[in-house]
Scaffold this active site. Structure first.
Site, short mmCIF file in Angstrom:
data_model
loop_
_atom_site.label_atom_id
_atom_site.label_comp_id
_atom_site.label_asym_id
_atom_site.label_seq_id
_atom_site.Cartn_x
_atom_site.Cartn_y
_atom_site.Cartn_z
N TRP A 103 0.82 -1.22 0.00
CA TRP A 103 0.00 0.00 0.00
C TRP A 103 0.85 1.26 0.00
CZ3 TRP A 103 -4.44 -0.62 -1.93
CH2 TRP A 103 -5.19 -1.77 -1.70
N ASP A 172 -1.52 6.50 6.66
CA ASP A 172 -2.61 5.67 6.15
C ASP A 172 -2.94 4.66 7.25
OD1 ASP A 172 -4.27 3.83 4.95
OD2 ASP A 172 -2.96 3.42 3.23
N LYS A 196 -12.22 -1.58 6.10
CA LYS A 196 -11.40 -2.57 6.79
C LYS A 196 -11.88 -2.72 8.23
CE LYS A 196 -9.05 -2.74 3.07
NZ LYS A 196 -7.81 -2.09 2.73
#
Ligand SMILES: *Cc1c(COP(=O)(O)O)cnc(C)c1O
Length: 360
Positions: A103, A172, A196
């Site tokens: 990511w 993040d 998530k």
């Protein structure tokens, strides 16, 4: 589990707390006497404004978000933030990114389209560790330092934030948002795709320090400016009303069970069940450095791809879903976010123990 629901170990979208789903069901056709579903409601209505305001207020209380931070609900998921962050925050056109997995790698690729990016990486060992960031060489005109605080795919998490030498920290938090207490003042910008650890997909929560919201970006498409969303209270256009509503319920639920301290304790207990098992197993082993193991995403492998696949198939048949590891890591991955009950983890471990006993 009620309603024939399964223990779903998906990395995202992922489980939501059952009491929240039940409440949503209760309100589905007629939200509190409004005569309509939240799905059918004008975002300009007073009823919906109350839903947004309460969601923001509950999140602020939950995280202890200081007044000088804006809370924004933006569409485009976490992925759009990979672009919005450099477009909005790179005043000098420079940033430092810590690459700890897939990511952050994607975020770096987008940032490079906007400015000069210095990368510190753990790629040399397939992202199984977090680089030492206690004394980085950070150029004076760096606009910010960027981290992915929990790497969903590789299963690492930051135990100690990097020393940014006074520069803005951007994080993040998609796969760890609200999993433990967070000192918001340590950051300039925190963002998280909500699917998530919080709610349904299609939205990001961004918590941004007000002084980082610029009003000199007229050349940037209006929708990509944080200012647009901040000025309009996240309703410049029709927001993801449904996600805001569901997330608001989860914020409230977390408050009701004792807040982030309480959920953190539960998450530590759950992760311990998983890791204690892996540490003594002769068939399975965790794939990352022990000091930086994630409480949320637990990747693990056997000695062969064939056996990995066999285990995945067996778990699925037994009612434990989505345990296949990401293709870049292989093996298995158990995502055990906030809403995964401890019984789910215990049941999975009992199953894996039995599998191991029968196959060795
Ligand atoms: C899932 C994930 C993303 C991407 O989220 P989208 O909402 O699908 O764009 C970004 N960062 C992390 C850490 C993730 O886990």
């Amino acid at each position: 589990m009620k309603y024939g629901r399964t223990f779903n170990f998906s990395a995202g979208p992922a489980m939501m707390p059952e009491p929240v789903l039940e409440e949503i069901r209760e309100e589905l056709l007629n939200y509190r006497g409004s005569g309509m579903s939240v799905m059918e409601m004008s975002h300009r209505s007073a009823v919906f404004q109350k839903i947004v305001d309460e969601a923001e207020q509950d999140l602020r209380e939950l995280m202890g978000i200081p007044e000088k931070y804006k809370v924004l609900f933006i569409q485009g998921g976490a992925t759009l933030q990979f672009s919005m962050i450099p477009m909005n925050l790179m005043k000098n056109g420079k940033a430092v990114y810590i690459e700890t997995g897939a990511w952050s790698k994607k975020a770096i690729a987008e940032a490079k389209k906007v400015g000069e990016v210095t990368v510190i990486s753990s790629k040399d060992k397939n992202y199984t560790y977090i680089p030492d960031c206690s004394d980085l060489d950070i150029p004076e005109d760096t606009d910010y330092v960027y981290i992915c605080e929990n790497e969903t795919i590789h299963g690492t998490t930051w135990q100690k934030l990097p020393n940014t030498k006074g520069k803005v920290l951007v994080s993040d938090q998609s796969s760890m948002f609200l999993s433990k207490p967070c000192n918001v003042s340590d950051y300039g910008l925190i963002y998280a795709g909500v699917q998530k650890n919080v709610g349904p997909a299609g939205m990001v929560v961004a918590i941004i320090r007000e002084d980082l919201i610029r009003d000199d970006l007229d050349n940037l498409p209006v929708y990509l400016q944080y200012k647009t969303h901040a000025d309009a209270g996240s309703m410049y256009n029709t927001p993801n009303c449904w996600a805001i509503y569901c997330c608001g319920k989860v914020f409230r639920y977390l408050k009701s069970i004792g807040g982030l301290e309480a959920i953190n304790k539960l998450n530590e207990e759950k992760a311990k069940v998983m890791y204690d098992f892996l540490d003594q197993s002769r068939m399975f082993r965790g794939t990352v450095d022990k000091e930086v193991r994630s409480l949320m995403n637990v990747p693990f492998v056997t000695e062969s791809k064939e056996l990995d696949a066999e285990v995945v198939a067996a778990t699925k048949a037994a009612g434990y879903d989505n345990l296949k590891g990401h293709k870049s890591v292989g093996g298995l991955r158990a995502s055990i976010y906030n809403a995964m009950p401890k019984e789910g983890v215990e049941a999975l471990v009992a199953f894996l123990k039995k599998f191991e006993a029968e196959h060795s």
